[in-house]
Scaffold this motif. Structure first.
Motif, PDB file in Angstrom:
ATOM      1  N   ASN A  22       0.844  -1.209   0.000  1.00 16.38           N
ATOM      2  CA  ASN A  22       0.000   0.000   0.000  1.00 16.38           C
ATOM      3  C   ASN A  22       0.873   1.250   0.000  1.00 16.38           C
ATOM      4  O   ASN A  22       0.590   2.216  -0.717  1.00 16.38           O
ATOM      5  CB  ASN A  22      -0.914   0.026   1.231  1.00 16.38           C
ATOM      6  CG  ASN A  22      -2.100  -0.908   1.053  1.00 16.38           C
ATOM      7  OD1 ASN A  22      -2.301  -1.462  -0.022  1.00 16.38           O
ATOM      8  ND2 ASN A  22      -2.876  -1.097   2.119  1.00 16.38           N
TER       9      ASN A  22
ATOM     10  N   ARG B 227       2.042   1.731  -3.461  1.00 18.83           N
ATOM     11  CA  ARG B 227       0.997   2.056  -4.438  1.00 18.83           C
ATOM     12  C   ARG B 227       0.386   3.429  -4.209  1.00 18.83           C
ATOM     13  O   ARG B 227      -0.038   4.099  -5.129  1.00 18.83           O
ATOM     14  CB  ARG B 227      -0.092   0.993  -4.410  1.00 18.83           C
ATOM     15  CG  ARG B 227       0.356  -0.301  -5.084  1.00 18.83           C
ATOM     16  CD  ARG B 227      -0.786  -1.246  -5.262  1.00 18.83           C
ATOM     17  NE  ARG B 227      -1.408  -1.538  -3.972  1.00 18.83           N
ATOM     18  CZ  ARG B 227      -2.713  -1.742  -3.821  1.00 18.83           C
ATOM     19  NH1 ARG B 227      -3.511  -1.675  -4.851  1.00 18.83           N
ATOM     20  NH2 ARG B 227      -3.191  -2.001  -2.633  1.00 18.83           N
ATOM     21  N   TYR B 228       0.271   3.833  -2.932  1.00 18.72           N
ATOM     22  CA  TYR B 228      -0.396   5.118  -2.653  1.00 18.72           C
ATOM     23  C   TYR B 228       0.618   6.236  -2.367  1.00 18.72           C
ATOM     24  O   TYR B 228       0.304   7.191  -1.676  1.00 18.72           O
ATOM     25  CB  TYR B 228      -1.381   4.955  -1.486  1.00 18.72           C
ATOM     26  CG  TYR B 228      -2.477   3.942  -1.799  1.00 18.72           C
ATOM     27  CD1 TYR B 228      -3.450   4.237  -2.746  1.00 18.72           C
ATOM     28  CD2 TYR B 228      -2.496   2.694  -1.195  1.00 18.72           C
ATOM     29  CE1 TYR B 228      -4.431   3.300  -3.069  1.00 18.72           C
ATOM     30  CE2 TYR B 228      -3.465   1.750  -1.509  1.00 18.72           C
ATOM     31  CZ  TYR B 228      -4.430   2.061  -2.449  1.00 18.72           C
ATOM     32  OH  TYR B 228      -5.399   1.146  -2.779  1.00 18.72           O
TER      33      TYR B 228
ATOM     34  N   ARG C 132     -12.782   0.911  -0.166  1.00 16.91           N
ATOM     35  CA  ARG C 132     -11.695   1.679  -0.772  1.00 16.91           C
ATOM     36  C   ARG C 132     -12.086   3.139  -0.689  1.00 16.91           C
ATOM     37  O   ARG C 132     -13.243   3.496  -0.842  1.00 16.91           O
ATOM     38  CB  ARG C 132     -11.497   1.279  -2.234  1.00 16.91           C
ATOM     39  CG  ARG C 132     -11.290  -0.229  -2.419  1.00 16.91           C
ATOM     40  CD  ARG C 132     -10.638  -0.533  -3.752  1.00 16.91           C
ATOM     41  NE  ARG C 132      -9.262  -0.083  -3.766  1.00 16.91           N
ATOM     42  CZ  ARG C 132      -8.697   0.550  -4.792  1.00 16.91           C
ATOM     43  NH1 ARG C 132      -9.386   0.830  -5.871  1.00 16.91           N
ATOM     44  NH2 ARG C 132      -7.442   0.932  -4.732  1.00 16.91           N
TER      45      ARG C 132
ATOM     46  N   SER D  36      -7.970  -4.278  -4.499  1.00 18.48           N
ATOM     47  CA  SER D  36      -9.079  -5.192  -4.212  1.00 18.48           C
ATOM     48  C   SER D  36      -9.869  -4.775  -2.982  1.00 18.48           C
ATOM     49  O   SER D  36     -10.965  -5.260  -2.755  1.00 18.48           O
ATOM     50  CB  SER D  36      -8.516  -6.597  -3.983  1.00 18.48           C
ATOM     51  OG  SER D  36      -7.626  -6.564  -2.876  1.00 18.48           O
TER      52      SER D  36
ATOM     53  N   LEU E 153      -6.049  -4.355   3.930  1.00 19.55           N
ATOM     54  CA  LEU E 153      -6.094  -3.895   5.335  1.00 19.55           C
ATOM     55  C   LEU E 153      -7.021  -4.740   6.200  1.00 19.55           C
ATOM     56  O   LEU E 153      -6.755  -4.923   7.397  1.00 19.55           O
ATOM     57  CB  LEU E 153      -6.507  -2.423   5.392  1.00 19.55           C
ATOM     58  CG  LEU E 153      -5.456  -1.426   4.886  1.00 19.55           C
ATOM     59  CD1 LEU E 153      -5.971   0.003   5.009  1.00 19.55           C
ATOM     60  CD2 LEU E 153      -4.151  -1.575   5.665  1.00 19.55           C
TER      61      LEU E 153
END
Ligand code: ADP
Length: 543
Positions: free
Chosen positions: A438, A441-442, A485, A497, A501
């Motif tokens: 994460n 990606r973020y 999300r 997906s 978390l």
């Protein structure tokens, strides 16, 4: 993912709710209307019962005096002859009416005009009435009959007459006629007032109560007042003798009034209390139904949302699967076509393929984890282990990817070795993997990820920090829900997906720990896993 929800689904749910709510309001309105009718009916019914009871007591009084007086006073006309007065005494001796304090005859013979003779029960003879209130009352009562005799008026069907001008000496008279319908005299009695109040009334009330109040006569208070309003009889000696409903007594003691009062509540109050109780009950039931409706609506909304999230999940996962597969295919094709002549090139392609397969493996693992968590079959194999080692292995798997994507990974760990914690290394590794994934990606335009391992207060903490897009405060709890999300901002650019978390939280909680987030939109996020050093059981455990 859109937060606006599924408008047609939501509209249908709201339409259903509105229809059910309107039906509920209608039912409630009808119920109130019928309760109002019922209140009136129960008031009438309550009054009807009290009124019926009073009628029954009055009838009891009438039937005690009427037929008995008729039988007692039906003295044959022949006994009124001067010499036969002894026979009248013998006649009275056989009768003896209870409730009469004096029996008498008045003869309208030619010689003794209007002589009053009292029956003396002690000697069993008729004696001349002395000058007294009783005699005066009898004389006054007989005057009309005396006049009829004087005027020689015939009397076809003589009937009992009650004369109550003197309340202390109430008289029942029976005019006696001979064969020619001429009045020969009057047979009569003076009523015993004490007997009326202390014997007759209690008996009459006692015999009528069970018929009207089968649940117990205590429910009502019966009272009798005389013509002056004085209380002469009551079933509630301590009470004030108030009455909700009154009725004059027929035939004798006609100036008296018979009253009844509900001891607990008047019929009006009873009807009102019933109404209030039933209304409260209806409102309560309506409130419960409305509450049920709201819950059903919320459950429907949740189901609609979950269904939408699941369908988004399928499309996201499909995309997530396709992307690494496409990369793997491209690099494999390069290798097959011999485009990687130089060994470094071949290694680079190989590393790409490895990294992409890792992403794929992680995604598949997450989906499998979710399915075992959802079905309650997720099993953990806890054993004492080194969290530092798990962290190092996880980060090693990321090395190539971070390198290729230009990330700077900053690792901060204690120099001395950490104490062993009871962990499931595979599960914990995947949780850390999800956090690092994460962070990468973020990250937006940032290319920095910080990982810190600490040990304090019996807890081992692993923090994964990024300087990426951040998470709005309002979303920071919900991101741990499966499929959830964040729907705003830059997150749209990143496919995912919505599972990572939720799995992290499940794994960490199974370790007896917790996961925390601290984040500011546009500044970055820190996710921290905290695991207790002691207290996790050995061996497999179900999650
Ligand atoms: P996924 O990332 O596959 O969507 P996750 O459960 O891992 O699913 O994350 C849920 C959501 O939380 C993400 O969609 C994203 O909106 C937000 N999120 C998670 N980690 C970060 C992070 N490091 N920075 C910003 N947002 C994050």
């Amino acid at each position: 993912m859109s937060k606006r929800g599924d408008p047609p689904g939501r509209r249908a749910a709201w339409t259903g709710f509105l229809a059910a709510f309107l039906a509920l309001v209608l039912v409630l309105a009808l119920q109130v209307a019928s309760l109002v009718r019922l209140e009136r009916a129960s008031l009438l019914a309550g009054n009807a019962v009290l009124s019926g009871f009073l009628d029954a007591v009055a009838t009891e009084v009438l039937y005690t005096y009427g037929p008995a007086a008729e039988r007692t006073l039906d003295v044959p006309a022949s006994y009124f002859a001067r010499d036969d007065v002894g026979r009248a005494a013998a006649y009275f001796r056989r009768k003896d009416l209870e409730g009469a304090k004096r029996l008498f005859v008045v003869r309208f013979g030619d010689a003794d005009w209007g002589t009053v003779l009292f029956y003396d029960p002690e000697t069993g003879t008729m004696t001349l009435a002395p000058a007294s209130d009783e005699t005066r009352a009898v004389t006054v009562a007989c005057t009309p009959w005396k006049l009829l005799r004087e005027k020689a008026i015939a009397l076809d069907t003589p009937r009992l007459v009650v004369e109550e001008r003197d309340p202390a000496n109430r008289v029942i008279l029976n005019p006696i006629t001979d064969a020619t319908s001429r009045i020969v005299g009057v047979a009569g009695l003076i009523l015993d007032g004490d007997y009326f109040t202390s014997r007759l009334l209690p008996n009459a009330v006692r015999s009528c109560l069970p018929r009207y109040f089968p649940d117990g006569g205590d429910a009502v208070v019966v009272s009798v007042r005389d013509g002056s309003g004085a209380l002469r009889f009551t079933t509630d000696p301590g009470g004030d003798g108030r009455a909700d409903l009154t009725r004059p007594i027929p035939f004798v003691f006609t100036d008296h009034s018979l009253g009844v009062r509900s001891r607990t509540l008047t019929p009006e109050k009873l009807a009102r209390v019933n109404f209030g109780f039933n209304l409260t009950l209806s409102v309560l039931v309506a409130a419960l139904m409305a509450g049920g409706l709201v819950l059903a609506l919320r459950a429907t909304a949740r189901e609609v949302k979950l269904a939408r999230m699941k369908s988004e999940f399928v499309s996201n996962v499909t995309h997530e699967l396709k992307t690494p597969l496409a990369s793997i295919r491209v690099f494999a094709e390069h290798l097959r076509r011999g485009r990687a002549a130089a060994p470094e090139k071949a290694r680079e392609y190989g590393e790409h393929i490895e990294a992409e397969s890792l992403r794929l493996t992680n995604l598949v693992n997450n989906v499998l984890d979710l399915s075992s968590i959802e079905s309650g079959r997720k099993a953990y194999a806890f054993a004492p282990g080194d969290v530092g080692k798990v962290l190092a292995a996880t980060l090693a798997a990321f090395r190539v990817r971070l390198l290729h994507e230009g990330f700077d990974l900053e690792l901060d760990e204690p120099e001395e070795p950490l104490p062993a914690a009871r962990i499931d290394p595979d599960a914990l590794g995947r949780a850390i993997h999800n956090l690092v994934e994460n962070a990468v990606r973020y990250s937006g335009d940032s290319r920095w990820v910080g990982v810190r391992l600490t040990h304090r207060d019996g807890e081992i903490a692993i923090s994964v920090e990024d300087r990426g897009i951040g998470i709005p405060e309002s979303e920071q709890e919900r991101i741990f829900e499966r499929f959830h999300r964040v729907s705003t901002g830059l997150v749209h650019d990143v496919r995912g997906s919505g599972l990572g978390l939720s799995i992290v939280r499940h794994v960490v909680e199974a370790h007896g720990g917790r996961v925390e987030v601290s984040s500011r939109p546009g500044r970055g996020s820190v996710f921290t896993i905290r695991i207790p050093v002691a207290g996790v059981p050995d061996g497999p455990a179900k999650g």
